[in-house]
Motif scaffolding. Structure first.
Motif, PDB file in Angstrom:
ATOM      1  N   ASP A 141     -12.455 -43.143  43.797  1.00 42.21           N
ATOM      2  CA  ASP A 141     -13.131 -42.010  43.146  1.00 42.21           C
ATOM      3  C   ASP A 141     -12.592 -40.648  43.588  1.00 42.21           C
ATOM      4  O   ASP A 141     -12.487 -39.720  42.783  1.00 42.21           O
ATOM      5  N   ARG A 142     -12.192 -40.530  44.857  1.00 35.65           N
ATOM      6  CA  ARG A 142     -11.747 -39.203  45.323  1.00 35.65           C
ATOM      7  C   ARG A 142     -10.375 -38.831  44.755  1.00 35.65           C
ATOM      8  O   ARG A 142     -10.052 -37.655  44.638  1.00 35.65           O
ATOM      9  N   HIS A 143      -9.554 -39.818  44.403  1.00 40.36           N
ATOM     10  CA  HIS A 143      -8.315 -39.511  43.668  1.00 40.36           C
ATOM     11  C   HIS A 143      -8.677 -38.885  42.326  1.00 40.36           C
ATOM     12  O   HIS A 143      -8.162 -37.825  41.956  1.00 40.36           O
ATOM     13  N   PHE A 144      -9.526 -39.601  41.608  1.00 41.02           N
ATOM     14  CA  PHE A 144      -9.855 -39.161  40.255  1.00 41.02           C
ATOM     15  C   PHE A 144     -10.503 -37.767  40.300  1.00 41.02           C
ATOM     16  O   PHE A 144     -10.302 -36.943  39.414  1.00 41.02           O
ATOM     17  N   ALA A 145     -11.268 -37.519  41.375  1.00 42.40           N
ATOM     18  CA  ALA A 145     -11.956 -36.226  41.502  1.00 42.40           C
ATOM     19  C   ALA A 145     -10.947 -35.083  41.649  1.00 42.40           C
ATOM     20  O   ALA A 145     -11.180 -33.972  41.150  1.00 42.40           O
ATOM     21  N   ILE A 146      -9.815 -35.340  42.313  1.00 38.07           N
ATOM     22  CA  ILE A 146      -8.820 -34.265  42.499  1.00 38.07           C
ATOM     23  C   ILE A 146      -8.266 -33.834  41.141  1.00 38.07           C
ATOM     24  O   ILE A 146      -8.269 -32.649  40.788  1.00 38.07           O
ATOM     25  N   THR A 147      -7.781 -34.794  40.364  1.00 37.56           N
ATOM     26  CA  THR A 147      -7.165 -34.418  39.084  1.00 37.56           C
ATOM     27  C   THR A 147      -8.217 -33.883  38.110  1.00 37.56           C
ATOM     28  O   THR A 147      -7.935 -32.975  37.329  1.00 37.56           O
ATOM     29  N   GLU A 148      -9.436 -34.406  38.197  1.00 34.79           N
ATOM     30  CA  GLU A 148     -10.513 -33.867  37.347  1.00 34.79           C
ATOM     31  C   GLU A 148     -10.792 -32.418  37.720  1.00 34.79           C
ATOM     32  O   GLU A 148     -10.964 -31.548  36.873  1.00 34.79           O
ATOM     33  N   ARG A 149     -10.801 -32.149  39.017  1.00 36.61           N
ATOM     34  CA  ARG A 149     -11.086 -30.801  39.527  1.00 36.61           C
ATOM     35  C   ARG A 149     -10.099 -29.763  38.969  1.00 36.61           C
ATOM     36  O   ARG A 149     -10.446 -28.621  38.717  1.00 36.61           O
ATOM     37  N   PHE A 150      -8.835 -30.208  38.797  1.00 30.89           N
ATOM     38  CA  PHE A 150      -7.821 -29.288  38.273  1.00 30.89           C
ATOM     39  C   PHE A 150      -7.793 -29.276  36.737  1.00 30.89           C
ATOM     40  O   PHE A 150      -6.896 -28.676  36.148  1.00 30.89           O
ATOM     41  N   GLY A 151      -8.746 -29.935  36.124  1.00 32.55           N
ATOM     42  CA  GLY A 151      -8.869 -29.897  34.665  1.00 32.55           C
ATOM     43  C   GLY A 151      -7.896 -30.811  33.944  1.00 32.55           C
ATOM     44  O   GLY A 151      -7.683 -30.656  32.740  1.00 32.55           O
ATOM     45  N   LEU A 152      -7.273 -31.762  34.654  1.00 30.45           N
ATOM     46  CA  LEU A 152      -6.371 -32.695  33.995  1.00 30.45           C
ATOM     47  C   LEU A 152      -7.193 -33.796  33.323  1.00 30.45           C
ATOM     48  O   LEU A 152      -8.314 -34.093  33.739  1.00 30.45           O
ATOM     49  N   GLU A 153      -6.604 -34.400  32.298  1.00 31.64           N
ATOM     50  CA  GLU A 153      -7.321 -35.502  31.646  1.00 31.64           C
ATOM     51  C   GLU A 153      -6.998 -36.796  32.380  1.00 31.64           C
ATOM     52  O   GLU A 153      -5.849 -37.241  32.407  1.00 31.64           O
ATOM     53  N   ASN A 154      -7.999 -37.374  32.999  1.00 34.57           N
ATOM     54  CA  ASN A 154      -7.821 -38.662  33.673  1.00 34.57           C
ATOM     55  C   ASN A 154      -7.882 -39.778  32.638  1.00 34.57           C
ATOM     56  O   ASN A 154      -8.871 -39.886  31.912  1.00 34.57           O
ATOM     57  N   VAL A 155      -6.844 -40.596  32.601  1.00 36.95           N
ATOM     58  CA  VAL A 155      -6.799 -41.673  31.609  1.00 36.95           C
ATOM     59  C   VAL A 155      -6.892 -43.010  32.342  1.00 36.95           C
ATOM     60  O   VAL A 155      -5.976 -43.362  33.103  1.00 36.95           O
ATOM     61  N   PRO A 156      -7.988 -43.759  32.165  1.00 30.04           N
ATOM     62  CA  PRO A 156      -8.072 -45.054  32.859  1.00 30.04           C
ATOM     63  C   PRO A 156      -7.054 -46.046  32.300  1.00 30.04           C
ATOM     64  O   PRO A 156      -6.829 -46.077  31.091  1.00 30.04           O
ATOM     65  N   VAL A 157      -6.425 -46.803  33.212  1.00 28.26           N
ATOM     66  CA  VAL A 157      -5.602 -47.940  32.772  1.00 28.26           C
ATOM     67  C   VAL A 157      -6.107 -49.159  33.546  1.00 28.26           C
ATOM     68  O   VAL A 157      -6.537 -49.022  34.694  1.00 28.26           O
ATOM     69  N   PRO A 158      -6.069 -50.325  32.903  1.00 32.20           N
ATOM     70  CA  PRO A 158      -6.667 -51.493  33.571  1.00 32.20           C
ATOM     71  C   PRO A 158      -5.939 -51.867  34.858  1.00 32.20           C
ATOM     72  O   PRO A 158      -4.721 -51.776  34.950  1.00 32.20           O
ATOM     73  N   MET A 159      -6.732 -52.269  35.830  1.00 30.43           N
ATOM     74  CA  MET A 159      -6.203 -52.792  37.080  1.00 30.43           C
ATOM     75  C   MET A 159      -6.225 -54.314  36.953  1.00 30.43           C
ATOM     76  O   MET A 159      -7.282 -54.892  36.690  1.00 30.43           O
ATOM     77  N   LEU A 160      -5.072 -54.951  37.109  1.00 28.24           N
ATOM     78  CA  LEU A 160      -4.995 -56.409  36.974  1.00 28.24           C
ATOM     79  C   LEU A 160      -4.863 -57.051  38.359  1.00 28.24           C
ATOM     80  O   LEU A 160      -4.889 -56.342  39.375  1.00 28.24           O
ATOM     81  N   ALA A 161      -4.668 -58.363  38.395  1.00 31.08           N
ATOM     82  CA  ALA A 161      -4.654 -59.079  39.678  1.00 31.08           C
ATOM     83  C   ALA A 161      -3.430 -58.744  40.527  1.00 31.08           C
ATOM     84  O   ALA A 161      -3.419 -58.964  41.741  1.00 31.08           O
ATOM     85  N   ASP A 162      -2.368 -58.190  39.912  1.00 33.72           N
ATOM     86  CA  ASP A 162      -1.155 -57.871  40.677  1.00 33.72           C
ATOM     87  C   ASP A 162      -0.810 -56.387  40.613  1.00 33.72           C
ATOM     88  O   ASP A 162       0.328 -56.005  40.856  1.00 33.72           O
ATOM     89  N   GLY A 163      -1.792 -55.566  40.254  1.00 34.35           N
ATOM     90  CA  GLY A 163      -1.544 -54.124  40.180  1.00 34.35           C
ATOM     91  C   GLY A 163      -1.954 -53.585  38.829  1.00 34.35           C
ATOM     92  O   GLY A 163      -2.574 -54.299  38.029  1.00 34.35           O
ATOM     93  N   PRO A 164      -1.625 -52.312  38.556  1.00 38.38           N
ATOM     94  CA  PRO A 164      -2.012 -51.742  37.263  1.00 38.38           C
ATOM     95  C   PRO A 164      -1.338 -52.497  36.116  1.00 38.38           C
ATOM     96  O   PRO A 164      -0.286 -53.110  36.325  1.00 38.38           O
ATOM     97  N   ASP A 165      -1.928 -52.451  34.945  1.00 36.48           N
ATOM     98  CA  ASP A 165      -1.337 -53.059  33.751  1.00 36.48           C
ATOM     99  C   ASP A 165      -0.085 -52.247  33.397  1.00 36.48           C
ATOM    100  O   ASP A 165      -0.156 -51.192  32.774  1.00 36.48           O
TER     101      ASP A 165
END
Ligand SMILES: Cc1ncc(COP(=O)(O)O)c(C=O)c1O
Length: 427
Positions: A141-165
């Motif tokens: 959450d604190r990663h996402f909070a940094i980029t949100e704080r600077f007004g960037l658009e956070n785009v979720p990508v799925p996390m799979l069993a071996d890393g991000p999709d």
């Protein structure tokens, strides 16, 4: 497949709900005040680092390879501390800066630099029309909070069993020049415990970003946090980049917050020589020099990667029974019901639990009512918005084993009761 509550006839389900409500009432009457919210080291873990406090005394030699540690100067960090962290990350100390006690502060500083001055002289992100940042979710959450704080658009990508999709990551990074970065916790990811596979790491090297100022924020916070030996092996991302002849792609961060003392450790960033020159210049405006006394203490106590691993083996002795207890309690309380699944991490600080769709907020809220504080439901998604409302982060490190046992009993009852109520309301 329907879970046990969904498969029950309505009369049995109603009886089950009544029994679970009585259990919840009994737990509430115990007036518990337990905290499983944040991944903090326990006091026993912090105690393991106390001998480090004796390393420096009023008569200690306060020079480090010719550097006067007791005065201004040496903005990149003292030689022995840089070598220590470079050894841990298996990178060249020449490309690594040790500064401050918090890797999160360094990450904030790097994003801030990109916003105001641009990456390596590029157009500042803050002056570009639209900037998007990829957030493997569930994530930190604190990663996402940094980029949100600077007004960037956070785009979720799925996390799979071996890393991000990585198909999705590459589609976005290669197709959209407004995508400037991605948050990654490549080893024992927060909260899923996933360690990225070699194939995933290599795709960060083979991808062809549409934006020249795209960077990967590689937060190796749990690089030495194995619960068992051998720990998960993570491919060195800079080796993968070198194989492809790619540079200027990754900023890697780490700290000793969960090695020695949280908030009083040492933090570092490493990247390509060009990227480091860019960051050093940026840092030079805000820091005259780092906390070199703290660096000296760490370097003299931990010495090298082998010293860190030895220290972390003692930490694992403290953490392992807590993770075992989580596994035992969840298996005992939930495995037969089919209403929840959870991660079985080999290291790191978290267990990630998924309940039925639409359950996480209700489970966390019920647990709070019964005296157990959990990380807010949804916190593991950008904007606090878990689209399926399933994910709950369990942080077992801080409570004592006895407290953890009680907190897990509460959590199990909450998962059961909310799942049963959901099954009932679907009728
Ligand atoms: C993935 C991750 N990165 C960074 C941090 C914080 O690190 P630091 O104390 O070095 O700022 C945490 C703390 O929980 C974390 O989980």
């Amino acid at each position: 497949m329907p879970n046990a509550y969904e498969s029950m006839d309505t009369a049995t389900l109603d009886e089950t709900i009544a029994t679970l409500e009585a259990e919840a009432d009994a737990l509430k009457a115990r007036d518990l005040h337990l905290d499983m919210a944040r991944g903090k080291p326990s006091p026993e873990q912090a105690d393991l680092s106390r001998p480090m406090l004796d390393v420096l005394t009023s008569t200690s030699d306060l020079t480090d390879e010719g550097v006067d540690v007791a005065n201004y100067g040496c903005p990149d960090g003292i030689p022995s501390a840089r070598r220590l962290m470079a050894d841990v990350l298996d990178v060249d100390p020449a490309d690594l800066v040790v500064s401050g006690s918090s890797s999160l502060s360094l990450m904030y500083g790097v994003v801030s630099h990109a916003m105001t001055h641009g990456v390596c002289g590029g157009t500042p992100w803050g002056r570009q029309d639209h900037v998007r940042f990829l957030c493997p979710s569930p994530g930190y959450d604190r990663h996402f909070a940094i980029t949100e704080r600077f007004g960037l658009e956070n785009v979720p990508v799925p996390m799979l069993a071996d890393g991000p999709d990585m198909d999705e990551v590459c589609r976005l990074v290669e197709g959209d020049p407004s995508v400037k970065g991605i948050w990654c916790v490549p080893k024992y990811s927060n909260p899923t415990g996933v360690t990225y596979s070699d194939e995933v790491v290599r795709r960060f090297a083979t991808m062809r970003p549409a934006a020249p100022d795209f960077r990967v924020f590689w937060d190796n916070a749990y690089v030495v946090h194995d619960l068992t030996q051998p720990g998960d092996r993570l491919l060195n991302v800079f080796d993968a980049l070198a194989e492809e002849g790619v540079t200027d792609r990754v900023y890697e961060f780490a700290s000793t917050s969960k090695v020695t003392f949280a908030g009083s450790g040492i933090a570092c960033v490493t990247a390509s020589p060009t990227d480091m020159a860019d960051l050093r210049r940026s840092f030079s405006f805000e820091r005259v020099c780092p906390d070199k006394i703290c660096q000296l203490m760490h370097a003299r106590y931990l010495i090298d990667a082998a010293g860190v691993h030895k220290h972390m083996a003692a930490q694992a002795e403290v953490l392992r029974p807590r993770f075992q207890l989580v596994e035992e309690k969840l298996t005992e309380g939930l495995a037969d019901l089919g209403c929840a699944s959870w991660s079985h991490p080999h290291g790191g600080y978290f267990v990630s639990l998924d309940g039925p769709e639409g359950s996480a907020k209700a489970i966390v809220s019920l647990a709070a009512d019964l005296g157990v504080r959990m990380t807010g439901a949804g916190a593991t998604w950008p904007g606090g918005d878990d689209p399926r409302d399933t994910n709950i982060r369990i942080a077992p490190s801080y409570p004592s084993l006895d407290e953890l046992s009680q907190a897990l009993d509460v959590l199990v009852v909450c998962v059961r009761l909310v799942s049963a109520r959901l099954a009932r309301s679907a009728r």
